[in-house]
Design a protein around this motif. Structure first.
Motif, mmCIF file in Angstrom:
data_model
loop_
_atom_site.group_PDB
_atom_site.id
_atom_site.type_symbol
_atom_site.label_atom_id
_atom_site.label_comp_id
_atom_site.label_asym_id
_atom_site.label_seq_id
_atom_site.Cartn_x
_atom_site.Cartn_y
_atom_site.Cartn_z
ATOM 1 N N GLU A 16 7.064 29.401 -4.192
ATOM 2 C CA GLU A 16 7.732 30.658 -3.889
ATOM 3 C C GLU A 16 8.114 30.739 -2.405
ATOM 4 O O GLU A 16 9.224 31.135 -2.051
ATOM 5 C CB GLU A 16 6.826 31.839 -4.245
ATOM 6 N N ALA A 17 7.198 30.336 -1.535
ATOM 7 C CA ALA A 17 7.444 30.407 -0.099
ATOM 8 C C ALA A 17 8.571 29.461 0.298
ATOM 9 O O ALA A 17 9.402 29.798 1.141
ATOM 10 C CB ALA A 17 6.180 30.071 0.679
ATOM 11 N N ASN A 18 8.582 28.265 -0.291
ATOM 12 C CA ASN A 18 9.617 27.267 0.000
ATOM 13 C C ASN A 18 9.840 27.167 1.509
ATOM 14 O O ASN A 18 10.959 27.252 1.991
ATOM 15 C CB ASN A 18 10.913 27.622 -0.736
ATOM 16 N N TYR A 19 8.734 27.010 2.228
ATOM 17 C CA TYR A 19 8.765 27.049 3.689
ATOM 18 C C TYR A 19 8.517 25.657 4.252
ATOM 19 O O TYR A 19 7.565 24.971 3.849
ATOM 20 C CB TYR A 19 7.693 28.026 4.198
ATOM 21 N N LYS A 20 9.344 25.259 5.185
ATOM 22 C CA LYS A 20 9.266 23.919 5.758
ATOM 23 C C LYS A 20 7.900 23.665 6.410
ATOM 24 O O LYS A 20 7.366 24.515 7.111
ATOM 25 C CB LYS A 20 10.377 23.740 6.790
ATOM 26 N N ASN A 21 7.341 22.488 6.150
ATOM 27 C CA ASN A 21 6.071 22.018 6.729
ATOM 28 C C ASN A 21 4.859 22.862 6.333
ATOM 29 O O ASN A 21 3.884 22.917 7.074
ATOM 30 C CB ASN A 21 6.160 21.926 8.258
ATOM 31 N N SER A 22 4.918 23.520 5.170
ATOM 32 C CA SER A 22 3.784 24.341 4.733
ATOM 33 C C SER A 22 2.927 23.656 3.672
ATOM 34 O O SER A 22 1.895 24.192 3.266
ATOM 35 C CB SER A 22 4.282 25.681 4.194
ATOM 36 N N ASP A 23 3.323 22.469 3.237
ATOM 37 C CA ASP A 23 2.638 21.754 2.161
ATOM 38 C C ASP A 23 1.140 21.595 2.427
ATOM 39 O O ASP A 23 0.313 21.913 1.578
ATOM 40 C CB ASP A 23 3.304 20.388 1.970
ATOM 41 N N LYS A 24 0.782 21.129 3.604
ATOM 42 C CA LYS A 24 -0.631 20.866 3.922
ATOM 43 C C LYS A 24 -1.437 22.162 3.927
ATOM 44 O O LYS A 24 -2.588 22.197 3.507
ATOM 45 C CB LYS A 24 -0.786 20.157 5.270
ATOM 46 N N TYR A 25 -0.823 23.239 4.405
ATOM 47 C CA TYR A 25 -1.510 24.540 4.404
ATOM 48 C C TYR A 25 -1.868 24.955 2.980
ATOM 49 O O TYR A 25 -2.996 25.364 2.709
ATOM 50 C CB TYR A 25 -0.635 25.621 5.056
ATOM 51 N N PHE A 26 -0.919 24.850 2.061
ATOM 52 C CA PHE A 26 -1.189 25.271 0.683
ATOM 53 C C PHE A 26 -2.180 24.335 -0.008
ATOM 54 O O PHE A 26 -2.981 24.791 -0.837
ATOM 55 C CB PHE A 26 0.118 25.400 -0.102
#
Length: 130
Positions: free
Chosen positions: A44-54
């Protein structure tokens, strides 16, 4: 396949040895829900460079449930990374594509499961909703 089932069974037995089956399975189910919630939030966020956070957040939330949550987070994280390696092999051949990313994902997974703050991986500007 028999080896995989044996490993899953042994890890279940070891994880449940100190508590009841129902408690463990409840924690595992709740942990799996936490993992799915983090996955859908990431999509949903589809936010750049957020993969590791999630990755870290899903594992952290699941681990807070107890041993069953830790077990579910580990099984789901490992399965996801193994599936991604197989699909990368078909898409890119034996080029090593995605190997470094997979290692970084696993680092974030272990970070969250160990109880460390997932915000360590939070990218600047990610909405507070997440």
């Amino acid at each position: 396949m028999k080896l995989f089932r044996g490993l899953v069974f042994c890890s279940l037995v070891l994880g449940v040895s100190s508590q009841g089956w129902f408690s463990f399975l409840g924690e595992a189910a709740q942990g799996a829900q936490d993992m799915w919630r983090a996955y859908f939030d990431m999509k949903e966020a589809n936010y750049k460079n957020s993969d590791k956070y999630f990755h870290a957040r899903g594992n952290y939330d699941a681990a807070q449930r107890g041993p069953g949550g830790v077990w579910a987070a580990e099984v789901i994280s490992d399965a996801r990374e193994n599936i991604q390696r197989v699909t990368d092999l078909f898409k890119h051949g034996d080029s090593g594509h995605g190997v470094e990313d997979s290692k970084n994902d696993q680092f974030a997974n272990e970070w969250g499961r160990s109880g460390k703050d997932p915000n360590h991986f939070r990218p600047a500007g990610l909405p507070d909703k997440y």
